[in-house]
Design an enzyme around this catalytic site. Structure first.
Site, PDB file in Angstrom:
ATOM      1  N   ASP A  27       0.721  -1.216  -0.168  1.00 37.49           N
ATOM      2  CA  ASP A  27       0.051  -0.029  -0.103  1.00 37.49           C
ATOM      3  C   ASP A  27       1.067   1.212   0.168  1.00 37.49           C
ATOM      4  O   ASP A  27       1.961   1.380   0.930  1.00 37.49           O
ATOM      5  CB  ASP A  27      -0.873  -0.141   1.353  1.00 37.49           C
ATOM      6  N   ASP A 120      -3.020   2.301  -5.954  1.00 35.56           N
ATOM      7  CA  ASP A 120      -2.003   2.507  -5.194  1.00 35.56           C
ATOM      8  C   ASP A 120      -1.784   1.276  -4.067  1.00 35.56           C
ATOM      9  O   ASP A 120      -1.182   1.254  -3.161  1.00 35.56           O
ATOM     10  CB  ASP A 120      -1.928   3.904  -4.276  1.00 35.56           C
ATOM     11  N   GLU A 121      -2.573   0.355  -4.449  1.00 37.12           N
ATOM     12  CA  GLU A 121      -2.425  -1.065  -3.555  1.00 37.12           C
ATOM     13  C   GLU A 121      -2.855  -2.315  -4.354  1.00 37.12           C
ATOM     14  O   GLU A 121      -3.369  -2.279  -5.470  1.00 37.12           O
ATOM     15  CB  GLU A 121      -3.133  -0.883  -2.342  1.00 37.12           C
TER      16      GLU A 121
END
Length: 430
Positions: A27, A120-121
């Protein structure tokens, strides 16, 4: 996923046994904000907010800004009230997408079993990479160092026996950390958490459980399933009981392609004029189509999002007759979807357009619509929009746009310039 804060009392060291922990959750920390700090290091240490001014919302905030209570999705007006000294930075989505793709490419070099769940993860199953790269903690340390060295941003990594626990571990590793939860420590780790940390426990569910005296994961785990089902429903109660005991059978499912492309905008003032909203929808369709062409993609589904001034959000979608990357075709459907939306007499605060069910343009057989088939030049509209792409490439994205009634008269000269530019490039290529 739960948006609840992590437990302030949770142990940061649960042991070193990695024998049954092959699931990682990666993350990025305050991703949009960190991307901005990477290219503007003078802002490090300051409260920075990424988002639009006025009636926009917070897209990301540095931890310095979060200390004042600023959170993602918060109205910018509220954020500035909490942190008036914050530095506001407009978003650069192209840069964020580029960094995200590079990071995801790095993850895919570790293992092909990567499930990207947002920009983003992502989850990784590194069971097949152990012999080549070492235990998960070594993989995670190498990954974090690489991302920071290449992009100037940090990420947090959670390692556990399943996706649910790995996600919780990365949350408790933030910012810029790594947490291993050994298989034998799964339940003890969970029993330190508030019930709001569980997936599927939002504010309403947390309030309902509180009426039954359940405020921690430990209390939920010790409650019999029948009681939980009476509190929150049969399926949900059984699911939460499984999570409280660390049971999550879902595998990491590789996702190899961006599933949708969209743009949305918040009006400077609530808009009652439907024609003005439709004009903005056209602008959004133009942007979405340009991004499709840039990535050599086509879409089969158009989705429209409308938010009225009471913050009620409506979404409508429709599958097209055939795949397309042409803004006019997206707009025709989006306008029809908007015409069918019941606004209840309220003005529009936000509107968005999204292209879904994407595929490679090179991989489909083009099927003309009735309008296209009857046109003298079926591909004329796409050629015109490609010409607009050429103008924007040369003079900037704001140089030219689609007009509501076809090519605006004042844009005709620029369109002809674009046609000449395109022909010139074709001649040079030849």
């Amino acid at each position: 996923m739960s948006k609840a804060p992590r437990s302030a009392t949770a142990n940061r060291d649960w042991g070193s046994d990695e024998s049954r922990t092959s699931i990682m959750h990666v993350d990025m920390d305050a991703f949009f904000a960190m991307c901005e700090l990477a290219r503007r290091p003078e802002l490090r240490g300051l409260p920075v907010i990424v988002g639009g001014r006025g009636r926009g919302v917070v897209l990301a905030a540095t931890y310095e800004a979060r200390a004042f209570g600023v959170r993602s999705a918060m109205p910018m007006v509220s954020a500035m009230r909490l942190c008036p000294q914050a530095v506001i930075v407009p978003p650069d989505h192209r840069r964020y997408t580029d960094v995200s793709r590079s990071v995801m490419t790095t993850l895919a070099e570790i293992t092909p079993i990567v499930e990207q769940i947002s920009i983003d993860e992502a989850f990784l199953d590194v069971s097949g990479a152990r012999r080549r790269l070492g235990p998960p903690t070594a993989i995670g340390a190498r990954l974090r160092a690489h991302v920071q060295a290449v992009h100037g941003v940090t990420c947090s990594v959670g390692i556990a026996k399943n996706k649910f626990l790995a996600k919780l571990a990365s949350t408790h590793a933030k910012p810029d950390g790594m947490l291993l939860v050994p298989a034998e420590a799964s339940v003890p780790f969970l029993r330190t958490l508030p019930v709001g940390a569980l997936w599927g426990v939002g504010e309403k569910t947390e309030e309902e459980l509180g009426r039954w005296g359940i405020s921690t994961v430990a209390q939920l785990a010790d409650t019999d399933v029948a009681t939980l089902q009476a509190a929150v429903g049969r399926v949900h109660g059984a699911h939460l009981h499984d999570l409280a005991w660390g049971r999550d059978p879902r595998p990491v499912v590789p996702v190899n392609r961006e599933r949708s492309i969209g743009n949305e905008t918040t009006f400077g003032s609530d808009q009652r004029d439907r024609a003005a909203v439709e004009a903005r929808v056209l602008e959004l369709c133009d942007k979405v189509a340009a991004r499709l062409r840039e990535q050599n993609l086509v879409t089969r589904t158009v989705a429209l999002k409308v938010r009225t001034n009471d913050f009620r959000t409506l979404t409508r979608s429709r599958t097209l007759d055939g795949p397309t990357d042409v803004a006019r075709e997206l707009y025709r459907v989006a306008r029809e979807l908007f015409a069918a939306v019941d606004l209840r007499g309220l003005p529009v605060r936000l509107v968005g357009v999204r292209a879904e069910n994407l595929q490679e343009r090179a991989g489909f057989a083009e099927q003309l619509t009735l309008d296209q088939a009857s046109a003298e030049r079926p591909s004329a509209q796409r050629e015109a929009e490609l010409a607009l792409d050429a103008v924007r490439l040369r003079f900037g994205k704001g140089a030219i746009g689609l007009g509501a009634g076809g090519m605006a008269a004042e844009s005709q000269r620029e369109f002809e310039d674009a046609e000449r530019l395109r022909d010139s490039r074709h001649a040079q290529a030849g």
